[in-house]
Motif scaffolding. Structure first.
Motif, mmCIF file in Angstrom:
data_model
loop_
_atom_site.group_PDB
_atom_site.id
_atom_site.type_symbol
_atom_site.label_atom_id
_atom_site.label_comp_id
_atom_site.label_asym_id
_atom_site.label_seq_id
_atom_site.Cartn_x
_atom_site.Cartn_y
_atom_site.Cartn_z
ATOM 1 N N ILE A 189 0.863 -1.148 -0.009
ATOM 2 C CA ILE A 189 0.382 -0.040 -0.017
ATOM 3 C C ILE A 189 1.330 1.004 -0.112
ATOM 4 O O ILE A 189 1.890 1.058 -0.001
ATOM 5 N N VAL A 190 0.054 2.723 -0.076
ATOM 6 C CA VAL A 190 0.849 3.874 -0.463
ATOM 7 C C VAL A 190 -0.270 4.876 0.812
ATOM 8 O O VAL A 190 -1.127 4.602 0.202
ATOM 9 N N LEU A 191 0.423 4.897 1.830
ATOM 10 C CA LEU A 191 -0.353 6.101 2.836
ATOM 11 C C LEU A 191 -0.441 7.602 1.915
ATOM 12 O O LEU A 191 1.141 7.612 2.309
ATOM 13 N N VAL A 195 3.959 7.004 1.985
ATOM 14 C CA VAL A 195 3.711 6.683 2.677
ATOM 15 C C VAL A 195 3.757 5.300 2.829
ATOM 16 O O VAL A 195 2.467 4.920 2.257
ATOM 17 N N THR A 196 4.955 4.783 2.822
ATOM 18 C CA THR A 196 4.550 3.078 2.067
ATOM 19 C C THR A 196 4.916 1.957 2.972
ATOM 20 O O THR A 196 5.066 2.031 4.063
ATOM 21 N N GLY A 197 3.949 0.486 2.973
ATOM 22 C CA GLY A 197 4.260 -0.031 3.733
ATOM 23 C C GLY A 197 3.065 -1.390 3.227
ATOM 24 O O GLY A 197 2.605 -1.605 1.561
ATOM 25 N N VAL A 198 2.345 -2.415 4.387
ATOM 26 C CA VAL A 198 1.406 -3.510 4.159
ATOM 27 C C VAL A 198 0.441 -3.087 4.235
ATOM 28 O O VAL A 198 0.168 -3.439 5.919
ATOM 29 N N MET A 199 -0.358 -3.570 4.194
ATOM 30 C CA MET A 199 -2.360 -3.607 4.440
ATOM 31 C C MET A 199 -2.086 -5.632 4.898
ATOM 32 O O MET A 199 -2.008 -6.256 3.827
ATOM 33 N N ALA A 222 -9.079 -1.723 7.983
ATOM 34 C CA ALA A 222 -7.805 -2.078 7.619
ATOM 35 C C ALA A 222 -6.705 -1.785 8.923
ATOM 36 O O ALA A 222 -6.520 -0.634 9.276
ATOM 37 N N PHE A 223 -5.709 -2.972 8.955
ATOM 38 C CA PHE A 223 -4.534 -2.743 9.491
ATOM 39 C C PHE A 223 -3.020 -2.737 8.905
ATOM 40 O O PHE A 223 -3.150 -4.022 8.078
ATOM 41 N N LEU A 224 -2.374 -1.601 8.801
ATOM 42 C CA LEU A 224 -2.141 -1.007 7.854
ATOM 43 C C LEU A 224 -0.260 -1.135 8.942
ATOM 44 O O LEU A 224 -0.360 -1.197 10.074
ATOM 45 N N GLU A 225 1.146 -1.673 8.041
ATOM 46 C CA GLU A 225 2.654 -1.588 8.707
ATOM 47 C C GLU A 225 2.592 -0.712 7.983
ATOM 48 O O GLU A 225 3.201 -0.874 6.408
ATOM 49 N N LEU A 226 3.340 -0.033 8.258
ATOM 50 C CA LEU A 226 4.041 1.385 8.277
ATOM 51 C C LEU A 226 5.531 0.911 7.862
ATOM 52 O O LEU A 226 6.001 1.256 8.698
ATOM 53 N N THR A 227 6.534 0.894 6.837
ATOM 54 C CA THR A 227 8.010 0.452 6.960
ATOM 55 C C THR A 227 8.794 1.632 5.734
ATOM 56 O O THR A 227 9.693 1.792 5.710
ATOM 57 N N GLY A 228 8.259 2.501 5.141
ATOM 58 C CA GLY A 228 8.837 3.002 3.553
ATOM 59 C C GLY A 228 8.349 4.449 3.362
ATOM 60 O O GLY A 228 7.535 5.053 3.857
#
Length: 189
Positions: free
Chosen positions: A71-73, A83-87, A95-101
């Motif tokens: 994903i991109v937020l 902010v990039t990451g994964v749903m 949804a629950f997101l983990e933002l890492t980049g």
């Protein structure tokens, strides 16, 4: 019917499920009644005399299904800082997101500040997901997203939230994604 100072939404007093946030009580009602997890048993909101479908309550939270979707937020508007990451999981409501980049520093430390920011979630549907029969768009999806809780740990920011102002095609796309995710989960059980 609930109002959080910005949006209207319907919530269940028994299981605490909340419907999508909208700009008007009428839209909140339509979105609640069109959700597949509501039963065709009608009740009445006596304070406002609106007809509501009753929720089929099984537990305190809506069903969330595991996904692994990049994903991109966009924080601070649709063209805001990315902010990039994964749903990690998805439900009919959020949804629950983990933002890492990307620009992780764009994410405020406090949830109160984050809630006040206009935030959008971009993602593509999984390639393995069956194409919708109605020919719905499978390109990049854009959903308005309202962060509800936030946890920061080193370079990972975990954000849970709900979708806001869903349109009919977005509701159908979300339902297809939740159904696909639940089928995958059932196949691996």
């Amino acid at each position: 019917m609930q109002y959080d100072g910005v949006y209207y939404f319907v919530s269940c007093e028994q299981c605490e499920k909340a419907g999508p946030r909208t700009d008007s009580p009428e839209d909140a009602l339509v979105m609640w009644n069109s959700n597949s997890s509501t039963m065709f048993v009608y009740g009445e909101d006596l304070r406002k005399s609106r007809i509501l479908k009753k929720m089929e309550c099984q537990d305190r939270r809506d069903d969330r299904f595991v996904v692994q979707i990049p994903i991109v937020l966009a924080v601070g508007g649709i063209r805001g800082r990315r902010v990039t990451g994964v749903m990690r999981n998805v439900s009919h409501f959020g949804a629950f997101l983990e933002l890492t980049g990307g620009d992780v520093s764009a994410v405020p430390v406090g949830i109160e500040d984050f809630r006040d920011m206009e935030t959008y979630l971009f993602f593509k549907l999984p390639k393995e997901m069956p194409k919708p029969e109605d020919g719905a768009d499978t390109s990049v999806q854009t959903f308005r997203f309202s962060p509800r809780h936030l946890h920061q740990k080193r370079e990972v920011v975990a954000v849970g939230g709900c979708f806001v102002q869903l349109k009919t095609d977005q509701t159908e796309t979300l339902t297809a994604l939740v159904n696909y995710s639940s089928e995958i989960l059932a196949a691996h059980a």
